[in-house]
Design a protein around this motif. Structure first.
Motif, PDB file in Angstrom:
ATOM      1  N   LEU A 165       0.803  -1.220   0.000  1.00  0.00           N
ATOM      2  CA  LEU A 165       0.000   0.000   0.000  1.00  0.00           C
ATOM      3  C   LEU A 165       0.838   1.273   0.000  1.00  0.00           C
ATOM      4  O   LEU A 165       0.414   2.305  -0.529  1.00  0.00           O
ATOM      5  N   THR A 166       2.021   1.209   0.618  1.00  0.00           N
ATOM      6  CA  THR A 166       2.811   2.431   0.787  1.00  0.00           C
ATOM      7  C   THR A 166       4.151   2.405   0.069  1.00  0.00           C
ATOM      8  O   THR A 166       4.781   3.453  -0.103  1.00  0.00           O
ATOM      9  N   GLY A 167       4.612   1.216  -0.299  1.00  0.00           N
ATOM     10  CA  GLY A 167       5.932   1.107  -0.908  1.00  0.00           C
ATOM     11  C   GLY A 167       7.062   1.221   0.090  1.00  0.00           C
ATOM     12  O   GLY A 167       8.227   1.320  -0.279  1.00  0.00           O
ATOM     13  N   GLN A 168       6.714   1.198   1.395  1.00  0.00           N
ATOM     14  CA  GLN A 168       7.713   1.300   2.458  1.00  0.00           C
ATOM     15  C   GLN A 168       7.570   0.138   3.419  1.00  0.00           C
ATOM     16  O   GLN A 168       6.520  -0.504   3.498  1.00  0.00           O
ATOM     17  N   THR A 169       8.636  -0.102   4.164  1.00  0.00           N
ATOM     18  CA  THR A 169       8.551  -1.112   5.208  1.00  0.00           C
ATOM     19  C   THR A 169       7.750  -0.559   6.381  1.00  0.00           C
ATOM     20  O   THR A 169       7.605   0.663   6.528  1.00  0.00           O
ATOM     21  N   MET A 170       7.260  -1.450   7.195  1.00  0.00           N
ATOM     22  CA  MET A 170       6.466  -1.033   8.340  1.00  0.00           C
ATOM     23  C   MET A 170       7.268  -0.156   9.294  1.00  0.00           C
ATOM     24  O   MET A 170       6.775   0.832   9.840  1.00  0.00           O
ATOM     25  N   GLU A 171       8.557  -0.485   9.485  1.00  0.00           N
ATOM     26  CA  GLU A 171       9.390   0.259  10.425  1.00  0.00           C
ATOM     27  C   GLU A 171       9.643   1.694   9.973  1.00  0.00           C
ATOM     28  O   GLU A 171       9.795   2.590  10.804  1.00  0.00           O
ATOM     29  N   THR A 172       9.709   1.892   8.652  1.00  0.00           N
ATOM     30  CA  THR A 172       9.958   3.245   8.157  1.00  0.00           C
ATOM     31  C   THR A 172       8.665   4.048   8.003  1.00  0.00           C
ATOM     32  O   THR A 172       8.695   5.277   8.098  1.00  0.00           O
ATOM     33  N   TYR A 173       7.559   3.377   7.786  1.00  0.00           N
ATOM     34  CA  TYR A 173       6.309   4.091   7.561  1.00  0.00           C
ATOM     35  C   TYR A 173       5.710   4.616   8.868  1.00  0.00           C
ATOM     36  O   TYR A 173       5.173   5.726   8.922  1.00  0.00           O
ATOM     37  N   PHE A 174       5.799   3.812   9.923  1.00  0.00           N
ATOM     38  CA  PHE A 174       5.261   4.225  11.228  1.00  0.00           C
ATOM     39  C   PHE A 174       6.395   4.726  12.118  1.00  0.00           C
ATOM     40  O   PHE A 174       7.548   4.308  11.985  1.00  0.00           O
ATOM     41  N   SER A 175       6.060   5.600  13.046  1.00  0.00           N
ATOM     42  CA  SER A 175       7.090   6.144  13.938  1.00  0.00           C
ATOM     43  C   SER A 175       7.528   5.115  14.969  1.00  0.00           C
ATOM     44  O   SER A 175       8.682   5.124  15.417  1.00  0.00           O
ATOM     45  N   ARG A 176       6.618   4.214  15.342  1.00  0.00           N
ATOM     46  CA  ARG A 176       6.950   3.177  16.325  1.00  0.00           C
ATOM     47  C   ARG A 176       6.032   1.980  16.101  1.00  0.00           C
ATOM     48  O   ARG A 176       4.818   2.138  15.953  1.00  0.00           O
ATOM     49  N   VAL A 177       6.621   0.786  16.082  1.00  0.00           N
ATOM     50  CA  VAL A 177       5.858  -0.458  15.936  1.00  0.00           C
ATOM     51  C   VAL A 177       6.183  -1.346  17.120  1.00  0.00           C
ATOM     52  O   VAL A 177       7.351  -1.647  17.388  1.00  0.00           O
ATOM     53  N   THR A 178       5.149  -1.755  17.850  1.00  0.00           N
ATOM     54  CA  THR A 178       5.338  -2.604  19.026  1.00  0.00           C
ATOM     55  C   THR A 178       4.505  -3.872  18.893  1.00  0.00           C
ATOM     56  O   THR A 178       3.550  -3.930  18.121  1.00  0.00           O
ATOM     57  N   TYR A 179       4.873  -4.884  19.674  1.00  0.00           N
ATOM     58  CA  TYR A 179       4.106  -6.128  19.728  1.00  0.00           C
ATOM     59  C   TYR A 179       3.401  -6.206  21.078  1.00  0.00           C
ATOM     60  O   TYR A 179       4.047  -6.185  22.124  1.00  0.00           O
ATOM     61  N   ALA A 180       2.080  -6.306  21.040  1.00  0.00           N
ATOM     62  CA  ALA A 180       1.299  -6.328  22.272  1.00  0.00           C
ATOM     63  C   ALA A 180       1.309  -7.692  22.945  1.00  0.00           C
ATOM     64  O   ALA A 180       1.058  -7.798  24.142  1.00  0.00           O
ATOM     65  N   GLY A 181       1.575  -8.755  22.185  1.00  0.00           N
ATOM     66  CA  GLY A 181       1.591 -10.098  22.763  1.00  0.00           C
ATOM     67  C   GLY A 181       0.294 -10.853  22.567  1.00  0.00           C
ATOM     68  O   GLY A 181       0.262 -12.076  22.661  1.00  0.00           O
ATOM     69  N   SER A 182      -0.801 -10.142  22.317  1.00  0.00           N
ATOM     70  CA  SER A 182      -2.086 -10.781  22.046  1.00  0.00           C
ATOM     71  C   SER A 182      -2.989  -9.780  21.336  1.00  0.00           C
ATOM     72  O   SER A 182      -2.750  -8.568  21.373  1.00  0.00           O
ATOM     73  N   HIS A 183      -4.031 -10.295  20.692  1.00  0.00           N
ATOM     74  CA  HIS A 183      -4.984  -9.431  20.006  1.00  0.00           C
ATOM     75  C   HIS A 183      -5.733  -8.553  21.004  1.00  0.00           C
ATOM     76  O   HIS A 183      -5.991  -7.376  20.741  1.00  0.00           O
ATOM     77  N   LEU A 184      -6.061  -9.128  22.131  1.00  0.00           N
ATOM     78  CA  LEU A 184      -6.782  -8.385  23.165  1.00  0.00           C
ATOM     79  C   LEU A 184      -5.992  -7.176  23.626  1.00  0.00           C
ATOM     80  O   LEU A 184      -6.505  -6.052  23.694  1.00  0.00           O
ATOM     81  N   ARG A 185      -4.712  -7.359  23.924  1.00  0.00           N
ATOM     82  CA  ARG A 185      -3.891  -6.248  24.403  1.00  0.00           C
ATOM     83  C   ARG A 185      -3.684  -5.202  23.312  1.00  0.00           C
ATOM     84  O   ARG A 185      -3.584  -4.005  23.601  1.00  0.00           O
ATOM     85  N   ALA A 186      -3.616  -5.643  22.051  1.00  0.00           N
ATOM     86  CA  ALA A 186      -3.474  -4.692  20.952  1.00  0.00           C
ATOM     87  C   ALA A 186      -4.721  -3.827  20.829  1.00  0.00           C
ATOM     88  O   ALA A 186      -4.641  -2.604  20.634  1.00  0.00           O
ATOM     89  N   LEU A 187      -5.894  -4.420  20.960  1.00  0.00           N
ATOM     90  CA  LEU A 187      -7.146  -3.675  20.906  1.00  0.00           C
ATOM     91  C   LEU A 187      -7.250  -2.689  22.062  1.00  0.00           C
ATOM     92  O   LEU A 187      -7.680  -1.541  21.895  1.00  0.00           O
ATOM     93  N   GLU A 188      -6.850  -3.136  23.235  1.00  0.00           N
ATOM     94  CA  GLU A 188      -6.900  -2.249  24.407  1.00  0.00           C
ATOM     95  C   GLU A 188      -5.937  -1.080  24.241  1.00  0.00           C
ATOM     96  O   GLU A 188      -6.221   0.036  24.693  1.00  0.00           O
ATOM     97  N   ALA A 189      -4.798  -1.320  23.587  1.00  0.00           N
ATOM     98  CA  ALA A 189      -3.830  -0.243  23.368  1.00  0.00           C
ATOM     99  C   ALA A 189      -4.425   0.856  22.490  1.00  0.00           C
ATOM    100  O   ALA A 189      -4.206   2.045  22.728  1.00  0.00           O
ATOM    101  N   VAL A 190      -5.215   0.452  21.474  1.00  0.00           N
ATOM    102  CA  VAL A 190      -5.877   1.449  20.629  1.00  0.00           C
ATOM    103  C   VAL A 190      -6.959   2.174  21.422  1.00  0.00           C
ATOM    104  O   VAL A 190      -7.065   3.410  21.385  1.00  0.00           O
ATOM    105  N   HIS A 191      -7.760   1.429  22.137  1.00  0.00           N
ATOM    106  CA  HIS A 191      -8.845   2.027  22.928  1.00  0.00           C
ATOM    107  C   HIS A 191      -8.319   3.050  23.934  1.00  0.00           C
ATOM    108  O   HIS A 191      -8.899   4.129  24.096  1.00  0.00           O
ATOM    109  N   LYS A 192      -7.204   2.751  24.565  1.00  0.00           N
ATOM    110  CA  LYS A 192      -6.631   3.635  25.579  1.00  0.00           C
ATOM    111  C   LYS A 192      -5.793   4.762  24.983  1.00  0.00           C
ATOM    112  O   LYS A 192      -5.301   5.621  25.714  1.00  0.00           O
ATOM    113  N   GLY A 193      -5.617   4.750  23.679  1.00  0.00           N
ATOM    114  CA  GLY A 193      -4.834   5.800  23.037  1.00  0.00           C
ATOM    115  C   GLY A 193      -3.339   5.614  23.154  1.00  0.00           C
ATOM    116  O   GLY A 193      -2.570   6.545  22.900  1.00  0.00           O
ATOM    117  N   LEU A 194      -2.899   4.400  23.507  1.00  0.00           N
ATOM    118  CA  LEU A 194      -1.469   4.140  23.627  1.00  0.00           C
ATOM    119  C   LEU A 194      -0.816   4.047  22.256  1.00  0.00           C
ATOM    120  O   LEU A 194       0.380   4.300  22.110  1.00  0.00           O
TER     121      LEU A 194
END
Length: 290
Positions: A165-194
């Motif tokens: 979609l962007t022609g770039q790697t994920m690391e260069t396109y976003f300012s920070r990429v983290t692994y939440a460890g589970s789908h639930l924690r990833a969803l909560e991170a978005v909900h909380k604005g993290l």
């Protein structure tokens, strides 16, 4: 990133199962599932299945506590896990490195015996409703959460999608990429604005919304992938045939006690699958498919 992440477990030498001259008949069956939710919840969800397996196999079935997809992959490599639920990508990775497992079952939404096809889900990019983002282009320079390096919907498909979609790697396109460890924690991170956005499984998003509609009503889907076949259940190929046959019999039997488990998993029954059902994912992992 995919090639680097796919090196998980490669330090392990020839699997124990591959060294054996005869089949394995373990007195305890070690069962593991990739960490979509907490281990305690997995124990509750798969409780009816474990109980029936113990009855039919006449031996203990132990749920192995695994904190990552890679841990389940390595457990199958080293024969410390006998039966497992894998994500499609982690299954494909293991088959690429050492085809020592057999995919035999997957969840299905079919009410009746036909069609015998696994259920499908999608990788979805989730953001808060109050964000101004209307497309992936609006997320440039923002923060992102993935789930696990070996997750199909939470890593593999997103990495490839961002590149296309962007022609770039994920690391260069976003300012920070983290692994939440589970789908639930990833969803909560978005909900909380993290983080500004997260890639998760559509099934886990639906489940999360059903369990906590008030806390997730502020989330919306910005992008979604094509359909992905449901997670395969696998056993070590070197298990003795009577053991494997009994495992299959339990998965494909009709047990009223399984209904709460199927309700929790979002399906109706288990159906037979083979390696051919995951060919498209295997091609993605191996790089044979653009």
């Amino acid at each position: 990133m995919v090639s680097r992440l796919c090196k998980v477990g490669l330090a392990v030498l020839i699997p124990i199962a591959a060294q054996a001259q005869s089949c394995d008949d373990p007195r305890t069956i070690h069962f593991a599932a990739v960490p979509k939710s907490g281990v305690d919840r997995q124990q509750q969800t798969y409780g009816p299945l474990i109980k029936e397996l113990e009855r039919v196999l006449e031996r203990r079935v132990e749920l192995v506590r695994s904190n990552s997809y890679g841990a389940v992959v390595e457990g199958l490599y080293t024969a410390h896990i006998d039966l497992a639920e894998l994500g499609p990508a982690s299954y494909a990775l293991l088959m690429e490195r050492q085809p020592s497992i057999t995919a035999f079952a997957a969840l299905s939404n079919a009410e009746q015996a036909a069609p015998l096809k696994p259920a499908t889900y999608r990788s979805v990019l989730v953001v808060r409703k109050d964000t101004n983002a209307k497309s992936v282009a609006d997320l440039r320079g923002k923060t992102l959460s993935l789930t696990d390096p070996l997750s199909t919907s939470g890593a593999l498909l997103p990495i490839q999608a961002i590149q296309k979609l962007t022609g770039q790697t994920m690391e260069t396109y976003f300012s920070r990429v983290t692994y939440a460890g589970s789908h639930l924690r990833a969803l909560e991170a978005v909900h909380k604005g993290l983080v500004a956005a997260a890639f998760v499984s559509s099934t886990r998003l639906e489940e999360y919304n059903q369990r906590a509609p008030k806390s997730t009503s502020d989330l919306r889907v910005l992008w979604q992938s094509p359909d992905v076949p449901s997670d395969p259940f696998v056993y070590r190929t070197n298990l003795c045939k009577p053991v494997a046959d009994k495992i299959r019999a339990v998965f494909f039997g009709s047990y009223p006690a399984f209904k709460p488990m199927f309700d929790e998993l979002g399906g109706k029954r288990f159906v037979p699958v083979t390696d051919a059902d995951y060919l498209s994912i295997r091609e993605l992992v191996s790089g044979r498919r653009p």
